[in-house]
Design a protein around this motif. Structure first.
Motif, PDB file in Angstrom:
ATOM      1  N   ALA A 104       0.834  -1.205   0.000  1.00  0.00           N
ATOM      2  CA  ALA A 104       0.000   0.000   0.000  1.00  0.00           C
ATOM      3  C   ALA A 104       0.868   1.254   0.000  1.00  0.00           C
ATOM      4  CB  ALA A 104      -0.904  -0.001   1.227  1.00  0.00           C
ATOM      5  N   ASP A 105       0.404   2.277  -0.700  1.00  0.00           N
ATOM      6  CA  ASP A 105       1.099   3.562  -0.716  1.00  0.00           C
ATOM      7  C   ASP A 105       0.819   4.264   0.609  1.00  0.00           C
ATOM      8  OD1 ASP A 105       2.200   6.018  -1.103  1.00  0.00           O
ATOM      9  OD2 ASP A 105       1.024   6.519  -2.894  1.00  0.00           O
ATOM     10  N   PRO A 106       1.837   4.528   1.431  1.00  0.00           N
ATOM     11  CA  PRO A 106       1.568   5.152   2.738  1.00  0.00           C
ATOM     12  C   PRO A 106       0.874   6.496   2.620  1.00  0.00           C
ATOM     13  CG  PRO A 106       3.924   5.177   2.209  1.00  0.00           C
ATOM     14  CD  PRO A 106       3.263   4.297   1.200  1.00  0.00           C
ATOM     15  N   GLN A 107       1.056   7.191   1.487  1.00  0.00           N
ATOM     16  CA  GLN A 107       0.382   8.478   1.342  1.00  0.00           C
ATOM     17  C   GLN A 107      -1.133   8.288   1.270  1.00  0.00           C
ATOM     18  OE1 GLN A 107       2.138  11.517  -1.260  1.00  0.00           O
ATOM     19  NE2 GLN A 107       3.686  10.016  -1.778  1.00  0.00           N
ATOM     20  N   ALA A 108      -1.551   7.127   0.713  1.00  0.00           N
ATOM     21  CA  ALA A 108      -2.982   6.885   0.585  1.00  0.00           C
ATOM     22  C   ALA A 108      -3.633   6.689   1.945  1.00  0.00           C
ATOM     23  CB  ALA A 108      -3.219   5.662  -0.294  1.00  0.00           C
ATOM     24  N   GLU A 109      -2.844   6.258   2.935  1.00  0.00           N
ATOM     25  CA  GLU A 109      -3.377   6.037   4.272  1.00  0.00           C
ATOM     26  C   GLU A 109      -3.537   7.336   5.050  1.00  0.00           C
ATOM     27  OE1 GLU A 109      -1.080   3.240   6.392  1.00  0.00           O
ATOM     28  OE2 GLU A 109      -1.121   1.708   4.845  1.00  0.00           O
ATOM     29  N   HIS A 110      -2.997   8.390   4.525  1.00  0.00           N
ATOM     30  CA  HIS A 110      -3.045   9.667   5.221  1.00  0.00           C
ATOM     31  C   HIS A 110      -3.711  10.686   4.313  1.00  0.00           C
ATOM     32  CE1 HIS A 110       0.292   7.373   6.975  1.00  0.00           C
ATOM     33  NE2 HIS A 110      -0.033   7.946   8.103  1.00  0.00           N
ATOM     34  N   GLY A 111      -4.974  10.433   4.015  1.00  0.00           N
ATOM     35  CA  GLY A 111      -5.673  11.258   3.045  1.00  0.00           C
ATOM     36  C   GLY A 111      -5.687  12.722   3.391  1.00  0.00           C
ATOM     37  N   ILE A 112      -5.921  13.040   4.663  1.00  0.00           N
ATOM     38  CA  ILE A 112      -5.995  14.444   5.044  1.00  0.00           C
ATOM     39  C   ILE A 112      -4.655  15.149   4.824  1.00  0.00           C
ATOM     40  CG2 ILE A 112      -5.466  13.911   7.463  1.00  0.00           C
ATOM     41  CD1 ILE A 112      -7.276  16.288   8.210  1.00  0.00           C
ATOM     42  N   TRP A 113      -3.554  14.420   5.071  1.00  0.00           N
ATOM     43  CA  TRP A 113      -2.252  15.040   4.884  1.00  0.00           C
ATOM     44  C   TRP A 113      -1.873  15.114   3.419  1.00  0.00           C
ATOM     45  CZ3 TRP A 113      -0.311  17.998   8.401  1.00  0.00           C
ATOM     46  CH2 TRP A 113      -0.743  17.825   9.719  1.00  0.00           C
ATOM     47  N   SER A 114      -2.390  14.209   2.615  1.00  0.00           N
ATOM     48  CA  SER A 114      -2.201  14.335   1.171  1.00  0.00           C
ATOM     49  C   SER A 114      -2.935  15.572   0.658  1.00  0.00           C
ATOM     50  CB  SER A 114      -2.723  13.083   0.457  1.00  0.00           C
ATOM     51  OG  SER A 114      -1.969  11.960   0.799  1.00  0.00           O
ATOM     52  N   ARG A 115      -4.115  15.833   1.211  1.00  0.00           N
ATOM     53  CA  ARG A 115      -4.857  17.035   0.800  1.00  0.00           C
ATOM     54  C   ARG A 115      -4.160  18.308   1.261  1.00  0.00           C
ATOM     55  NH1 ARG A 115      -9.172  13.554   2.083  1.00  0.00           N
ATOM     56  NH2 ARG A 115      -9.452  14.439   4.163  1.00  0.00           N
ATOM     57  N   ILE A 116      -3.601  18.270   2.484  1.00  0.00           N
ATOM     58  CA  ILE A 116      -2.843  19.438   2.962  1.00  0.00           C
ATOM     59  C   ILE A 116      -1.619  19.660   2.079  1.00  0.00           C
ATOM     60  CG2 ILE A 116      -1.418  20.295   4.864  1.00  0.00           C
ATOM     61  CD1 ILE A 116      -3.382  18.969   6.791  1.00  0.00           C
ATOM     62  N   ALA A 117      -0.945  18.566   1.707  1.00  0.00           N
ATOM     63  CA  ALA A 117       0.210  18.690   0.825  1.00  0.00           C
ATOM     64  C   ALA A 117      -0.194  19.291  -0.512  1.00  0.00           C
ATOM     65  CB  ALA A 117       0.860  17.330   0.621  1.00  0.00           C
ATOM     66  N   GLY A 118      -1.350  18.881  -1.023  1.00  0.00           N
ATOM     67  CA  GLY A 118      -1.818  19.460  -2.277  1.00  0.00           C
ATOM     68  C   GLY A 118      -2.120  20.939  -2.147  1.00  0.00           C
ATOM     69  N   PHE A 119      -2.701  21.323  -1.011  1.00  0.00           N
ATOM     70  CA  PHE A 119      -2.978  22.747  -0.780  1.00  0.00           C
ATOM     71  C   PHE A 119      -1.686  23.553  -0.718  1.00  0.00           C
ATOM     72  CE2 PHE A 119      -3.364  26.124   2.476  1.00  0.00           C
ATOM     73  CZ  PHE A 119      -4.257  26.960   1.809  1.00  0.00           C
ATOM     74  N   VAL A 120      -0.679  23.011  -0.037  1.00  0.00           N
ATOM     75  CA  VAL A 120       0.621  23.683   0.041  1.00  0.00           C
ATOM     76  C   VAL A 120       1.214  23.849  -1.353  1.00  0.00           C
ATOM     77  CG1 VAL A 120       3.013  23.424   0.808  1.00  0.00           C
ATOM     78  CG2 VAL A 120       1.136  22.993   2.407  1.00  0.00           C
ATOM     79  N   ALA A 121       1.075  22.818  -2.196  1.00  0.00           N
ATOM     80  CA  ALA A 121       1.627  22.900  -3.550  1.00  0.00           C
ATOM     81  C   ALA A 121       0.939  23.986  -4.366  1.00  0.00           C
ATOM     82  CB  ALA A 121       1.491  21.545  -4.250  1.00  0.00           C
ATOM     83  N   ARG A 122      -0.359  24.152  -4.192  1.00  0.00           N
ATOM     84  CA  ARG A 122      -1.096  25.137  -4.990  1.00  0.00           C
ATOM     85  C   ARG A 122      -0.898  26.566  -4.494  1.00  0.00           C
ATOM     86  NH1 ARG A 122      -4.921  21.098  -4.278  1.00  0.00           N
ATOM     87  NH2 ARG A 122      -6.006  22.324  -2.682  1.00  0.00           N
ATOM     88  N   ARG A 123      -0.677  26.735  -3.193  1.00  0.00           N
ATOM     89  CA  ARG A 123      -0.621  28.091  -2.623  1.00  0.00           C
ATOM     90  C   ARG A 123       0.638  28.263  -1.755  1.00  0.00           C
ATOM     91  NH1 ARG A 123      -4.169  28.387  -5.753  1.00  0.00           N
ATOM     92  NH2 ARG A 123      -6.338  29.112  -5.489  1.00  0.00           N
ATOM     93  N   ALA A 124       1.760  27.743  -2.213  1.00  0.00           N
ATOM     94  CA  ALA A 124       2.962  27.710  -1.370  1.00  0.00           C
ATOM     95  C   ALA A 124       3.356  29.093  -0.867  1.00  0.00           C
ATOM     96  CB  ALA A 124       4.120  27.071  -2.138  1.00  0.00           C
ATOM     97  N   ARG A 125       3.482  30.062  -1.767  1.00  0.00           N
ATOM     98  CA  ARG A 125       3.964  31.383  -1.342  1.00  0.00           C
ATOM     99  C   ARG A 125       2.968  32.068  -0.416  1.00  0.00           C
ATOM    100  NH1 ARG A 125       7.113  34.614  -5.754  1.00  0.00           N
ATOM    101  NH2 ARG A 125       8.258  32.686  -5.456  1.00  0.00           N
ATOM    102  N   LEU A 126       1.693  31.964  -0.736  1.00  0.00           N
ATOM    103  CA  LEU A 126       0.678  32.570   0.121  1.00  0.00           C
ATOM    104  C   LEU A 126       0.671  31.917   1.494  1.00  0.00           C
ATOM    105  CD1 LEU A 126      -1.741  34.487   0.396  1.00  0.00           C
ATOM    106  CD2 LEU A 126      -3.201  32.613  -0.429  1.00  0.00           C
ATOM    107  N   VAL A 127       0.850  30.589   1.533  1.00  0.00           N
ATOM    108  CA  VAL A 127       0.840  29.863   2.811  1.00  0.00           C
ATOM    109  C   VAL A 127       1.956  30.343   3.715  1.00  0.00           C
ATOM    110  CG1 VAL A 127       1.243  27.615   3.887  1.00  0.00           C
ATOM    111  CG2 VAL A 127      -0.354  27.818   1.982  1.00  0.00           C
ATOM    112  N   TRP A 128       3.190  30.417   3.200  1.00  0.00           N
ATOM    113  CA  TRP A 128       4.283  30.781   4.102  1.00  0.00           C
ATOM    114  C   TRP A 128       4.235  32.259   4.466  1.00  0.00           C
ATOM    115  CZ3 TRP A 128       7.994  34.361   3.096  1.00  0.00           C
ATOM    116  CH2 TRP A 128       8.434  34.587   1.780  1.00  0.00           C
ATOM    117  N   LEU A 129       3.716  33.098   3.578  1.00  0.00           N
ATOM    118  CA  LEU A 129       3.600  34.515   3.924  1.00  0.00           C
ATOM    119  C   LEU A 129       2.559  34.725   5.024  1.00  0.00           C
ATOM    120  CD1 LEU A 129       3.783  36.242   0.412  1.00  0.00           C
ATOM    121  CD2 LEU A 129       5.432  36.460   2.290  1.00  0.00           C
TER     122      LEU A 129
END
Length: 713
Positions: free
Chosen positions: A344-369
């Motif tokens: 099993a892909d361990p990322q698939a077991e952590h769906g919420i964190w995969s979604r957070i990672a996707g959000f970070v990828a889409r809005r990286a600069r805004l997130v850290w600012l």
């Protein structure tokens, strides 16, 4: 066949390791309850040898046959002291003088100018904690609490020390119990297993027992000075950090069980993957704590090695005993959520964190600012912190007998009555120094120590006692000896008497000890904090094989630390109604928050680097965040909860430290590690690994991630 023999050998090794550690635990276990036997809480003994108060103590020993710690028994009747009250106080004083450990004869009761209070000064032999507790308990038994409207309290340095020691003597039981319950509840919630929680909790208990043995014998042989504060911190640190390391190893082990048929093979892979991060994390905390050896205060120097021993013992147990327990438990230790071999892909077991990672990828600069701005806003609370030396009435979260007595003294007497500042000067300049001291604002009276000592009223014709050409003057301060006003008076007094030519004046006493402790704390902050940052930077550079990433991580943790102090300042002032924080608080908070806060970045970024080598930096950031998000958040909650257990102790200093570490760890876990660091690393890209070769590597994963993010925009 060979595989079967290998598995049998692995099982035997695991059994041998577990049995060996159980033997160690059986030997070491009893020592965890004996730390109070080798603990000392005499603040004066923690001062540096070169401090003026320490030199004054050395001189004082020449003037007295016995070192004493004064207890102040105060009688108050709001309607006015009666003749019967005076007789009661005089009769009590006679009985006080007969108590073993009291240095007599005692001076007669001292009436207040307003006629509403009496005070009996009771010198207690030595500064030994056990003896002081015994004497103070007997004084309180003799005096009683209230007699037909006449209130009686035992205060002064001896009363305060007795109350402090009583609090610290109760640390072992309640604090350990609360910590165990907190960790147990969180492990049950995290694992949702009726079995798995046993392994990390048993390993944490083993770590505490092992650390206790070393600390006990080091303190018993005077290699380190153990005090109640260090003892309490050792308990929560071992259980908190130990559970963190266990969570990281177990999460990696569970992940590998999906890829390997046999638990032994899964553990070998998990150990190789998790151990470097755990060792780097523990090493960072150990070296940061050992930086406290640079402190000029013996109390800080004691805390450093005591806590470092706790972390070292925890590392050893968590990397040997815990893996053996897990191997013996096999997959069924995780029941009812048993991990199967399914790739099993361990990322698939952590769906919420995969979604957070996707959000970070889409809005990286805004997130850290945005996250950096939020932390910056919290820093605005820093001016409310009010670094100060907490007075006796501010030290406890509940009203003790010594606090009540100090309040009576403050209402009716010059605050320093019974605990004067001592001035040692040459015989030739004694009169001039006395005149100069009397002119200092905040000094109520000055009298020389005579051959009659302090017994009875001062005799204007008595000659001062001369020892080795020196005279001791006793200056009674107008403010309570543990107040900010008294400390200002001591600083002014020192400046005034030091200016007298040829006097070679030395000022000591209870308040002077607080002043020198405060100055030493300020010096320690300026020296130790930069050293800790350098040590952490070196460890991160070695672990991540880069220079830019370590500087980035340190900057985020320092930002988190300052934001924590700002938020805590508001909590202490407006929610808990504390008067301020002690001088030692910023240094302790820094060492624990930065050393422990960097742990989560180590856990994250070591996995990010591992994934970046295979996938590319940006893809590695997202994979590392998705895989470690759940376990690191759980670890942060565990550590925050264990440190918050310090709030059960009725001491403002430890409550404040527990709240600060809990708040800081949650900020690190939820904001810094989950959003700020991943967003910054993603936005910067491969250059975050500068100057290593990885900083010049651009893999397909990075291209695909960048293109996907661009399309999303």
């Amino acid at each position: 066949m060979a595989g079967g023999r290998g598995r049998a050998t692995a099982t035997l090794i695991a059994v041998a390791v577990v049995l060996g550690w159980l033997v160690v635990g059986g030997i070491a276990g009893p020592y965890s309850g004996r730390l109070g036997e080798v603990s000392t809480n005499d603040n004066a003994s923690f001062l540096p040898a070169e401090a003026e108060a320490t030199r004054a103590q050395d001189l004082s020993a020449r003037f007295t046959e016995k070192e004493t710690t004064p207890a102040l028994v105060v009688y108050e009747r709001t309607s006015g002291i009666t003749d019967a009250d005076k007789q009661v106080a005089a009769a009590d004083a006679a009985r006080f003088a007969q108590v073993p450990g009291v240095v007599g004869p005692l001076p007669p009761p001292i009436p207040s100018q307003d006629g509403k209070a009496l005070q009996v000064v009771v010198p207690v032999d030595g500064a030994d904690g056990d003896q002081i507790i015994s004497v103070v308990d007997q004084l309180r038994a003799i005096a009683g609490e209230k007699r037909d409207g006449l209130t009686v309290d035992v205060a002064g340095p001896a009363g305060l020390l007795a109350d402090l020691i009583e609090v610290f003597s109760a640390i072992d039981g309640p604090l350990l119990l609360v910590t165990l319950v907190v960790v147990l509840i969180i492990l049950l919630v995290v694992y949702r297993s009726p079995v798995l929680w046993i392994a990390p909790l048993l390993a944490a208990g083993m770590s505490y027992s092992l650390a206790s043995v070393f600390v006990y014998f080091l303190a018993k042989n005077d290699v380190v000075k153990l005090n109640g504060q260090a003892q309490g911190i050792l308990t929560v640190l071992v259980f908190g950090a130990g559970t963190d390391y266990a969570l990281l190893l177990i999460a990696r082990y569970r992940e590998e069980l999906h890829r390997h048929a046999h638990p032994w093979d899964a553990m070998k892979t998990a150990w190789r993957g998790a151990a470097p991060a755990i060792i780097a994390s523990g090493g960072t905390v150990i070296l940061s704590l050992l930086c406290l050896l640079l402190s000029s205060l013996n109390s800080n120097r004691a805390l450093g090695p005591v806590a470092a021993i706790g972390i070292a013992a925890t590392l050893l147990v968590m990397l040997t005993f815990l893996p053996a327990l897990l191997v013996l438990g096999g997959r069924w230790a995780f029941w009812p959520r048993v991990p199967r071999r399914d790739q099993a892909d361990p990322q698939a077991e952590h769906g919420i964190w995969s979604r957070i990672a996707g959000f970070v990828a889409r809005r990286a600069r805004l997130v850290w600012l945005v996250t950096a701005a939020v932390l910056g806003l919290l820093i605005l609370g820093l001016p409310q912190l009010g670094v100060t030396t907490l007075g006796q009435t501010d030290l406890f979260t509940k009203r003790t007998d010594s606090v009540a007595g100090q309040e009576v003294i403050a209402r009716h007497f010059p605050g320093g009555t019974g605990s004067p500042a001592t001035i040692f000067t040459t015989q030739q300049t004694a009169q001039q120094v006395a005149q100069v001291a009397q002119g200092v604002p905040g000094v109520a009276s000055v009298r020389p120590l005579t051959d009659a000592g302090q017994s009875g009223p001062p005799d204007p014709n008595a000659q001062p006692k001369v020892v080795d050409g020196r005279v001791e003057l006793q200056a009674t301060l107008a403010d309570p000896p543990d107040s900010n006003g008294a400390e200002r008076t001591i600083r002014d007094l020192r400046e005034a008497v030091h200016a007298v030519p040829g006097a070679d004046a030395v000022v000591g006493g209870f308040t002077a000890i607080n002043v020198d402790t405060s100055d030493a704390s300020a010096r320690d902050r300026n020296v130790i904090i930069p050293v800790v940052l350098v040590v952490i930077a070196i460890i991160l550079a070695l672990l991540l094989r880069a220079l830019f990433a370590p500087l980035l991580l340190i900057a985020t943790v320092v930002l988190s630390f300052l934001a924590t102090l700002g938020l805590c300042a508001l909590i202490f002032k407006y929610l808990l109604d504390f008067p301020g924080v002690d001088q030692s608080f910023p240094l302790f908070a820094f060492v624990f928050l930065v050393a422990l806060g960097i742990d989560y970045n180590i856990f994250l970024m070591s996995r990010v680097r591992e994934e970046s080598v295979k996938r590319g930096t940006r893809a590695g950031v997202l994979a590392g965040l998705a895989v470690t998000g759940g376990v690191i958040t759980s670890a942060g909650i565990v550590l925050a909860a264990t440190f918050s257990a310090l709030a059960v102790l009725p001491l403002v200093v430890l409550v404040e430290l527990g709240v600060a570490v809990a708040v800081g760890v949650l900020i690190d876990t939820i904001i810094v590690r989950s959003l700020l660091v991943p967003a910054l690393s993603y936005d910067i890209g491969p250059k975050v690994w500068w100057p290593s070769r990885l900083s010049r590597s651009t893999r397909d994963g990075d291209h695909r991630i960048a293109e996907g993010a661009h399309r999303a925009h």
